[in-house]
Structure formats: C-alpha cells, structure tokens
Scaffold this active site. Structure first.
Site, PDB file in Angstrom:
ATOM      1  N   VAL A  45       2.325   5.399   5.489  1.00  0.00           N
ATOM      2  CA  VAL A  45       1.785   4.528   6.534  1.00  0.00           C
ATOM      3  C   VAL A  45       1.575   3.109   6.014  1.00  0.00           C
ATOM      4  O   VAL A  45       1.862   2.132   6.700  1.00  0.00           O
ATOM      5  CB  VAL A  45       0.438   5.080   7.069  1.00  0.00           C
ATOM      6  CG1 VAL A  45      -0.168   4.096   8.068  1.00  0.00           C
ATOM      7  CG2 VAL A  45       0.636   6.418   7.746  1.00  0.00           C
ATOM      8  N   LYS A  46       1.121   3.001   4.785  1.00  0.00           N
ATOM      9  CA  LYS A  46       0.796   1.655   4.264  1.00  0.00           C
ATOM     10  C   LYS A  46       2.028   0.734   4.240  1.00  0.00           C
ATOM     11  O   LYS A  46       1.890  -0.481   4.345  1.00  0.00           O
ATOM     12  CB  LYS A  46       0.166   1.746   2.874  1.00  0.00           C
ATOM     13  CG  LYS A  46       1.118   2.196   1.793  1.00  0.00           C
ATOM     14  CD  LYS A  46       0.477   2.123   0.427  1.00  0.00           C
ATOM     15  CE  LYS A  46       1.494   2.386  -0.658  1.00  0.00           C
ATOM     16  NZ  LYS A  46       1.411   3.629  -1.352  1.00  0.00           N
TER      17      LYS A  46
END
Ligand code: B12
Length: 270
Positions: A147-148
């Site tokens: 996600v990052k």
C-alpha cells in the site's frame, strides 16, 4: 558522421540556433554546451599507488576519453582501487537512431483501473509477486505491491479490485508456480535486482520456462519481471510478457495489467 550531417550540424555536432528544433545529433555537456565531457567510475584490481592511477587514465584513454583527468582514487579493501575519471569524448549521439520500448498503453488512475476490472472482468484480478532465486532485495517489489507504494503513488494492494499476494524474498520457482496456481493468478510479478553473473537473466528464463511447462497456453498467467538493470527490450529472449525497469511506478504496472489482461482480453477464464 555523414557529409550531410557534417554540413547541417556543423563541425562540433552542434546545430545553429535556426535548426535547434530539428537537432538529432548531440554530445555530452560538462562545462559548456557540446564540450563532450563525461564522468565514469570503475574499480581496478590493483593496490592504490601512482601506477594504479596511471592505469586508470590508460583505461579511460582506451575507452575514448581524451584528455582523461583522474578526479578521485580510493583504496577499496586490499588490492583494489576505486576511480572516478572526468574527460572528453568525441563520440556523437544520433537521437534518430535511438530505439526504446514505448509504453503502448494509456496510464489510468486507481479509480479507472478498479472500474475497468469490475465492469469487464467481473471478479478481482489476482496478482502474485515475489523476489526469486537468492535475491533478497524486496524494496522494489514492495514499492510496486505494498500500500505504501513509491514516488507518491500507492501500491497495487491499494487497488480495491486487485487481489495481491506478495510472497517476499528468496522464493524458489516451484514455490512461485504453486502459489500462482493456488491463487489463480492472472499475473505473476517477479523482481530481480542482483545481476551478478547475470543471475537476473538466468532466474527469469528459468521462471518463464517453468510456467510454460506447468501451464498450457491460455491458462498461463501474464509474466512480468522488473528490476533496475533489465533491458526492457529483452521480452522475447527472456520469455516474459513485459519488463519494467528502474523508476517504475505502481500506476504504470496497474495500467499495463488492465491493458494486457482486460481491455486486450488476455484474462484467464475464471
Ligand atoms: C537496500 C539494498 C540491500 C538490502 C536489501 C533489503 C531489502 N529488503 O530489499 C540488503 C542490505 C539486504 C542488501 C543485500 C545485498 N546486496 Co544490496 N543493495 C541495496 C541497495 C542499496 C538499494 C536497493 C533498493 O532498495 N532500491 C530501491 C528500490 C525501490 O529500487 P529498485 O529495486 O530498482 O525497484 C524499482 C524498479 O527497479 C522497479 N522494480 C523492481 N522490481 C520490480 C518488479 C516488478 C514486477 C516491477 C513491475 C517493477 C520492479 O520498480 C521499483 C520502484 O520503482 C542497492 C544499491 C542501489 N543504490 O540500488 C544495493 C545492491 C542492489 N546490492 C548489491 C549487493 C551486491 C548485495 C549483496 C550481494 C551484498 C553482500 N555481499 O552481501 C547482498 C545480497 C543479498 C541477497 N541475497 O540478495 C549490489 C548488486 C550488484 C549487482 N551487480 O548485482 C547493489 C547494486 C549495490 C552495489 N552497487 O554493489 N542490499
């Protein structure tokens, strides 16, 4: 350089102000435009002394750098020296002869990717990723999958219509094939960062051959490989569908997956 080019570009390969927009022949830029100055770095297997510095200049001369100015020399452990050489090359770059792999598909936002998958595939698109062989450099594949994300973009896990399975580092090819089968992967994303003894090429060929052997045409997932030192034009040679190089962003990958698997109708029948 042809006579025509010689005449149109001038002796230094620099076009007149008038023809600036048509410039196809360029030279490196160091202190002044078109001066041909470049900087290279390398290591020689010799202890650091005056002879080693002379050897570095000799190598640079043989590489076409003349004059060559040694700007940095540092011992690198016993019997090795690291050098930085700055100097002039006479080579010209012909921009009209440059061949690159064009993107060839539209860049979509995460919202657009999700919408296309939901509307046209009507199920989640399954992605399995891993770093194969002995390679433990997971930062690149994590940048694409987690996600990052990277460079201000969220990774594929953020996309609601993508199901991401990240197997992590040092995954064997049989493990990867099995995971792709279990997850009914539409796409397999492999990262290879270490290039010592062409490990990235050998591992990629082994991986693509294993998928071809294990799965019939039409059931095989899309094979995507990435890493900073791949040549993006080696697709056929490595037996993969797409190669991504340094600086790749998750959005580029998601857009490609949608293009290759959905809008181009390569998706596996669920
Ligand atoms: C961090 C790092 C490590 C960490 C890795 C931690 C981790 N969990 O990943 C540690 C300390 C463990 C490590 C170990 C080693 N490392 Co190291 N490491 C690096 C370093 C400094 C940065 C790599 C990195 O994270 N880049 C940032 C990411 C975001 O960039 P990226 O990988 O290029 O990924 C981008 C693209 O390439 C692309 N991409 C990458 N993969 C994929 C996959 C897909 C599917 C797609 C679509 C895109 C994609 O998208 C990403 C985002 O843009 C590099 C040097 C450097 N500055 O690059 C050396 C480097 C890669 N390491 C190197 C070496 C030699 C080693 C060791 C062998 C050292 C040793 N003697 O032990 C070991 C090997 C360990 C192993 N078994 O693999 C060498 C490799 C040289 C070579 N010719 O192969 C490098 C280049 C350093 C050097 N100059 O010598 N390393």
């Amino acid at each position: 350089m042809s006579e025509r080019t010689e005449r149109s570009e001038g002796r230094e390969g620099m076009p007149s102000q008038h023809s600036m927009t048509e410039k196809t022949i360029v030279r490196p830029y160091g202190d002044t435009t078109g001066d041909g100055m470049v900087q290279v770095s390398f290591t020689l297997p010799v202890p650091h002394d005056r002879r080693a510095e002379g050897a570095a200049v000799q190598l640079a001369n043989k590489m076409g750098i003349d004059p060559a100015l040694l700007v940095h020399a540092k011992p690198m452990g016993e019997g090795f020296t690291f050098f930085v050489v700055y100097g002039r090359v006479n080579h010209l770059v012909d921009l009209s002869a440059v061949r690159v792999v064009e993107r060839g598909y539209p860049l979509l936002s995460a919202r657009e990717v999700n919408a296309v998958v939901k509307r046209q595939l009507r199920r989640k698109l399954s992605v399995v990723g891993a770093c194969i062989g002995t390679d433990a450099h997971t930062v690149g594949i994590d940048a694409i999958l987690n996600v990052k994300g990277v460079a201000g973009e969220k990774g594929l896990e953020y996309y609601r219509e993508l199901k991401v399975t990240n197997l992590g580092a040092q995954v064997s090819v049989p493990e990867l094939v099995e995971a792709a089968r279990v997850e009914r992967a539409d796409a397999v994303l492999v990262s290879q960062v270490v290039t010592q003894r062409d490990a990235h090429l050998h591992n990629t060929r082994e991986m693509s051959a294993a998928f071809r052997e294990a799965m019939p045409v039409g059931r095989r997932p899309l094979l995507v490989v990435g890493g900073p030192r791949f040549d993006e034009s080696q697709i056929a040679e490595l037996g993969v569908d797409r190669i991504f190089g340094r600086g790749t962003t998750p959005g580029e990958v998601a857009s490609y997956l949608v293009h290759a698997l959905v809008t181009n109708k390569r998706a596996r029948v669920a």
